[in-house]
Scaffold this motif. Structure first.
Motif, PDB file in Angstrom:
ATOM      1  N   ALA A   1      14.258  11.220 135.287  1.00  9.68           N
ATOM      2  CA  ALA A   1      15.179  12.229 135.810  1.00  9.68           C
ATOM      3  C   ALA A   1      16.002  12.842 134.676  1.00  9.68           C
ATOM      4  N   TRP A   2      16.541  14.019 134.938  1.00  8.42           N
ATOM      5  CA  TRP A   2      17.343  14.792 133.984  1.00  8.42           C
ATOM      6  C   TRP A   2      16.537  15.266 132.776  1.00  8.42           C
TER       7      TRP A   2
ATOM      8  N   THR B   1       9.399  12.890 136.726  1.00  2.00           N
ATOM      9  CA  THR B   1      10.121  12.859 137.998  1.00  2.00           C
ATOM     10  C   THR B   1      11.230  13.902 137.949  1.00  2.00           C
ATOM     11  N   VAL B   2      11.705  14.285 139.128  1.00  2.00           N
ATOM     12  CA  VAL B   2      12.712  15.344 139.245  1.00  2.00           C
ATOM     13  C   VAL B   2      13.940  14.798 139.967  1.00  2.00           C
ATOM     14  N   ILE B   3      15.122  15.167 139.483  1.00  5.75           N
ATOM     15  CA  ILE B   3      16.375  14.790 140.140  1.00  5.75           C
ATOM     16  C   ILE B   3      16.837  15.955 141.017  1.00  5.75           C
ATOM     17  N   LEU B   4      17.246  15.650 142.247  1.00  9.68           N
ATOM     18  CA  LEU B   4      17.641  16.704 143.185  1.00  9.68           C
ATOM     19  C   LEU B   4      19.153  16.905 143.272  1.00  9.68           C
ATOM     20  N   ASN B   5      19.939  15.858 143.033  1.00  9.22           N
ATOM     21  CA  ASN B   5      21.407  15.970 143.069  1.00  9.22           C
ATOM     22  C   ASN B   5      21.922  16.565 144.376  1.00  9.22           C
ATOM     23  N   PHE B   6      21.554  15.963 145.469  1.00 12.20           N
ATOM     24  CA  PHE B   6      22.024  16.435 146.772  1.00 12.20           C
ATOM     25  C   PHE B   6      23.535  16.301 146.936  1.00 12.20           C
ATOM     26  N   VAL B   7      24.129  15.374 146.200  1.00  9.41           N
ATOM     27  CA  VAL B   7      25.564  15.143 146.366  1.00  9.41           C
ATOM     28  C   VAL B   7      26.368  16.403 146.050  1.00  9.41           C
ATOM     29  N   LYS B   8      25.813  17.280 145.222  1.00  4.33           N
ATOM     30  CA  LYS B   8      26.519  18.508 144.846  1.00  4.33           C
ATOM     31  C   LYS B   8      25.972  19.737 145.565  1.00  4.33           C
ATOM     32  N   ALA B   9      25.198  19.509 146.605  1.00  6.62           N
ATOM     33  CA  ALA B   9      24.524  20.632 147.267  1.00  6.62           C
ATOM     34  C   ALA B   9      25.473  21.531 148.035  1.00  6.62           C
TER      35      ALA B   9
ATOM     36  N   VAL C   1      11.342   7.586 130.702  1.00  6.18           N
ATOM     37  CA  VAL C   1      12.621   7.670 129.991  1.00  6.18           C
ATOM     38  C   VAL C   1      13.400   8.853 130.549  1.00  6.18           C
ATOM     39  N   THR C   2      14.642   8.618 130.950  1.00  6.04           N
ATOM     40  CA  THR C   2      15.445   9.714 131.489  1.00  6.04           C
ATOM     41  C   THR C   2      16.007  10.590 130.372  1.00  6.04           C
ATOM     42  N   SER C   3      16.370  11.804 130.762  1.00 10.05           N
ATOM     43  CA  SER C   3      17.119  12.722 129.893  1.00 10.05           C
ATOM     44  C   SER C   3      16.401  13.040 128.586  1.00 10.05           C
ATOM     45  N   VAL C   4      15.097  13.218 128.645  1.00  9.71           N
ATOM     46  CA  VAL C   4      14.372  13.697 127.463  1.00  9.71           C
ATOM     47  C   VAL C   4      14.659  15.190 127.382  1.00  9.71           C
TER      48      VAL C   4
END
Length: 200
Positions: free
Chosen positions: A125-126, A139-147, A81-84
């Motif tokens: 993620a989140w 799991t981990v979200i990396l958010n490369f788009v904002k790197a 489940v995301t965003s816990v």
């Protein structure tokens, strides 16, 4: 004669109670066996396994399907489940604080128990680092788009929400971001993997 009538009624009552108990317990046991049986039947080809032992890995079954393999070496069907999260999104915060106060541990214990009762077995993620390595795979979200915001594409002086993937600044940015996020969890046995971005 009356004694036998009382005894027969008592025996009938006991038998009825046993039947009711068995009939109510049977569906649960059947569901449990059905839920467990598909994974129990999965056989992983050892030569296909990728990853380090005692961590989450992947491997191909004899039927040709790829599976996660948990640290104990068993096939793992990821149901996360995301965003816990204890403090996000904003409308959710007052409800959580009203129920759990400022005690993230109480929130974590109640939430993990609730997720498991719904047959979820992981955090998506989140989910914040405070909930990682607390007894549930994640799991981990990396958010490369904002790197590297300086390398975002522009059209008619408008900045788009897409990086210029050929810009060296973006490559340097994602490398730095990956090291920042990955290093602290490199030895985590409960880490399933990473998401690089969402809805690019």
């Amino acid at each position: 004669m009356r004694h036998w009538k009382v005894l027969s009624r008592f025996i009938l009552f006991i038998l009825s109670a046993v039947i009711v108990l068995l009939s109510s317990a049977l569906p649960n046991s059947l569901l449990a066996s059905q839920a467990a049986s598909p994974l129990a039947q999965v056989r992983i080809k050892t030569e296909t396994v990728i990853g380090q032992q005692d961590f989450f890995r992947v491997g191909k079954s004899h039927k040709g399907r790829w599976w996660f393999i948990d640290p104990d070496g068993k096939p793992f069907l990821y149901r996360g489940v995301t965003s816990v999260n204890f403090g996000y999104p904003d409308p959710y915060v007052p409800v959580v604080e009203d129920k759990y106060g400022q005690d993230p541990a109480a929130f974590r214990e109640a939430t993990f128990e609730r997720l498991r009762s719904w047959n979820f077995n992981a955090l998506g993620a989140w989910t914040p680092p405070q909930l990682w390595d607390q007894g549930m795979p994640y799991t981990v979200i990396l958010n490369f788009v904002k790197a590297a915001p300086d390398s975002e594409l522009r059209v008619d002086d408008r900045k788009l929400k897409l990086p210029d993937v050929f810009d060296p600044k973006w490559i340097e940015g994602i490398d730095a971001k990956a090291k920042e996020i990955v290093a602290p969890v490199a030895s985590s046995k409960l880490l399933v993997g990473y998401f690089t971005d969402n809805e690019l």
